[in-house]
Design an enzyme around this catalytic site. Structure first.
Site, PDB file in Angstrom:
ATOM      1  N   TYR A 162     -57.084  40.122 -48.650  1.00 52.03           N
ATOM      2  CA  TYR A 162     -56.729  38.557 -48.331  1.00 52.03           C
ATOM      3  C   TYR A 162     -55.142  38.793 -49.037  1.00 52.03           C
ATOM      4  CZ  TYR A 162     -56.514  33.534 -48.307  1.00 52.03           C
ATOM      5  OH  TYR A 162     -56.185  32.398 -48.047  1.00 52.03           O
ATOM      6  N   LYS A 166     -51.891  37.984 -46.569  1.00 50.50           N
ATOM      7  CA  LYS A 166     -50.952  36.842 -46.597  1.00 50.50           C
ATOM      8  C   LYS A 166     -49.622  36.966 -46.826  1.00 50.50           C
ATOM      9  CE  LYS A 166     -54.169  33.669 -45.534  1.00 50.50           C
ATOM     10  NZ  LYS A 166     -54.003  32.923 -44.398  1.00 50.50           N
TER      11      LYS A 166
HETATM   12  P1  NAP Z   1     -61.732  27.108 -43.751  1.00 59.06           P
HETATM   13  O1  NAP Z   1     -62.318  25.637 -44.365  1.00 59.06           O
HETATM   14  O2  NAP Z   1     -62.882  28.410 -44.189  1.00 59.06           O
HETATM   15  O3  NAP Z   1     -61.828  27.196 -42.370  1.00 59.06           O
HETATM   16  C1  NAP Z   1     -61.308  28.171 -41.520  1.00 59.06           C
HETATM   17  C2  NAP Z   1     -61.097  27.940 -40.130  1.00 59.06           C
HETATM   18  O4  NAP Z   1     -60.570  29.027 -39.738  1.00 59.06           O
HETATM   19  C3  NAP Z   1     -62.404  27.316 -39.307  1.00 59.06           C
HETATM   20  O5  NAP Z   1     -61.709  26.247 -38.285  1.00 59.06           O
HETATM   21  C4  NAP Z   1     -62.795  28.662 -38.606  1.00 59.06           C
HETATM   22  O6  NAP Z   1     -63.510  28.275 -37.502  1.00 59.06           O
HETATM   23  C5  NAP Z   1     -61.564  29.084 -38.272  1.00 59.06           C
HETATM   24  N1  NAP Z   1     -61.712  30.793 -38.165  1.00 59.06           N
HETATM   25  C6  NAP Z   1     -62.449  31.611 -38.939  1.00 59.06           C
HETATM   26  N2  NAP Z   1     -62.253  32.873 -38.260  1.00 59.06           N
HETATM   27  C7  NAP Z   1     -61.467  32.675 -37.094  1.00 59.06           C
HETATM   28  C8  NAP Z   1     -61.163  33.408 -35.863  1.00 59.06           C
HETATM   29  N3  NAP Z   1     -61.347  35.005 -35.870  1.00 59.06           N
HETATM   30  N4  NAP Z   1     -60.749  32.929 -35.024  1.00 59.06           N
HETATM   31  C9  NAP Z   1     -60.394  31.530 -34.927  1.00 59.06           C
HETATM   32  N5  NAP Z   1     -60.645  30.845 -35.799  1.00 59.06           N
HETATM   33  C10 NAP Z   1     -61.243  31.216 -37.045  1.00 59.06           C
HETATM   34  O7  NAP Z   1     -60.454  27.431 -44.385  1.00 59.06           O
HETATM   35  P2  NAP Z   1     -59.327  26.724 -45.224  1.00 59.06           P
HETATM   36  O8  NAP Z   1     -59.518  26.636 -46.612  1.00 59.06           O
HETATM   37  O9  NAP Z   1     -59.185  25.276 -44.411  1.00 59.06           O
HETATM   38  O10 NAP Z   1     -58.225  27.692 -44.796  1.00 59.06           O
HETATM   39  C11 NAP Z   1     -57.161  27.656 -43.869  1.00 59.06           C
HETATM   40  C12 NAP Z   1     -56.115  28.573 -44.153  1.00 59.06           C
HETATM   41  O11 NAP Z   1     -55.330  28.223 -45.009  1.00 59.06           O
HETATM   42  C13 NAP Z   1     -56.601  30.139 -44.208  1.00 59.06           C
HETATM   43  O12 NAP Z   1     -55.744  30.644 -43.318  1.00 59.06           O
HETATM   44  C14 NAP Z   1     -56.508  30.062 -45.304  1.00 59.06           C
HETATM   45  O13 NAP Z   1     -56.334  31.436 -45.815  1.00 59.06           O
HETATM   46  C15 NAP Z   1     -55.225  29.314 -45.887  1.00 59.06           C
HETATM   47  N6  NAP Z   1     -55.453  29.033 -47.327  1.00 59.06           N
HETATM   48  C16 NAP Z   1     -56.225  28.322 -47.740  1.00 59.06           C
HETATM   49  C17 NAP Z   1     -56.257  27.971 -49.104  1.00 59.06           C
HETATM   50  C18 NAP Z   1     -57.387  27.057 -49.982  1.00 59.06           C
HETATM   51  O14 NAP Z   1     -57.205  27.029 -50.920  1.00 59.06           O
HETATM   52  N7  NAP Z   1     -58.542  26.490 -49.039  1.00 59.06           N
HETATM   53  C19 NAP Z   1     -55.343  28.384 -50.221  1.00 59.06           C
HETATM   54  C20 NAP Z   1     -54.409  29.158 -49.401  1.00 59.06           C
HETATM   55  C21 NAP Z   1     -54.394  29.263 -48.162  1.00 59.06           C
HETATM   56  P3  NAP Z   1     -65.263  28.440 -37.377  1.00 59.06           P
HETATM   57  O15 NAP Z   1     -65.433  26.770 -37.973  1.00 59.06           O
HETATM   58  O16 NAP Z   1     -65.463  28.510 -35.638  1.00 59.06           O
HETATM   59  O17 NAP Z   1     -65.673  29.323 -38.325  1.00 59.06           O
END
Ligand code: NAP
Length: 254
Positions: A162, A166
């Protein structure tokens, strides 16, 4: 006409926008008057994307569509962008938000878990950037916003795959910013800290308390905290910001 610029209605693709940060971004852009293409990873979650698209149309009076596409697959990423182009006539804003985790210590991490995280988080962003580049160049306008992470800047034990994906996002962002700045296209990255979503749901009480202690603001972020910054980077007002990594982490990385 809706939107901050009465002369133009912008259109956006937000990858991975069924839930969490992506969903909040789709809502924030629609609230600014943009048409939005909502994306689910597969047909399985398409109905969730369709419900959100209908909701955006109803609440904000914009046009919205839902498209199932796995962004790690170049042909599906291309079809996703094409669907938005067909529906809206343009893709002015691309938010590469789709992301997954497959955590584990590197010495035990399977090759598959490494490859899959790179494929979705990094190659998926590249696939979508590539698909929107030509249409954005033609319009001499574009905003690409890529989701990095605090982990891509500082690393994190148990997240070699990861963190690499990133960190890769940051290199991708800077390279594309240099390639496209003269064409009116900006490319920036946002690096969230810990945000309340399904991704961080798995944290135990103890882990959570330890994290909160390290965050200056004293709380985990909300998806809207990220969406507000993305909405600014997507706006007309952000035309002189490119190649940057904006940390949105409540002071975690200070
Ligand atoms: P999340 O709640 O797990 O949601 C992930 C989203 O990505 C869902 O809509 C999922 O769709 C979609 N997805 C997964 N695999 C995919 C693919 N192959 N093609 C298209 N869509 C896909 O994640 P989140 O926490 O909101 O995170 C969103 C972004 O922010 C990510 O890039 C994550 O790495 C980054 N981020 C998050 C955090 C945190 O603390 N949450 C911190 C730093 C960075 P489905 O519903 O269809 O599975």
């Amino acid at each position: 006409m809706t939107g901050e610029n009465a002369a133009v209605t912008r259109s956006a693709v937000v990858t991975g926008s069924t839930r969490g940060i992506g969903r909040a971004i789709a809502e924030a852009l629609a609230a600014k008057g943009m048409n939005v293409c909502v994306n689910s990873s597969s047909e399985r979650s398409l109905s969730v994307a369709q419900e959100l698209a209908a909701d955006l149309e109803q609440r904000f009076g914009v046009r919205a569509i839902a498209v199932a596409a796995d962004v790690s697959q170049a042909d599906q990423a291309k079809d996703l962008v094409q669907a938005a182009l067909d529906e809206f006539g343009a893709v002015d804003v691309l938010v590469n938000n789709a992301g997954i985790t497959r955590d584990g210590l590197a010495m035990r991490m399977s090759e598959e878990d490494f490859d899959q995280v790179i494929a979705v988080n990094l190659k998926g962003a590249f696939n979508c950037c590539k698909a929107v580049t030509r249409p954005m160049m033609k319009k001499r306008f574009g905003r690409m916003i890529n989701m990095s992470s605090v982990v891509g800047i500082h690393g994190n034990a148990g997240q070699a795959n990861y963190a690499a994906s990133k960190a890769g996002i940051i290199g991708l962002t800077k390279a594309l910013a240099k390639e496209l700045a003269s064409r009116g296209i900006t490319v920036n990255a946002v690096a969230p800290g810990f945000i309340e979503t399904d991704m961080t749901d798995a944290l135990g009480e103890k882990q959570r308390a330890a994290i909160e202690e390290r965050i200056g603001c004293g709380r985990l972020g909300a998806p809207e905290d990220i969406a507000n910054v993305v909405a600014f980077l997507a706006s007309e007002q952000a035309s002189y910001v490119t190649g940057q990594v904006i940390s949105v982490d409540g002071g975690l990385s200070l």
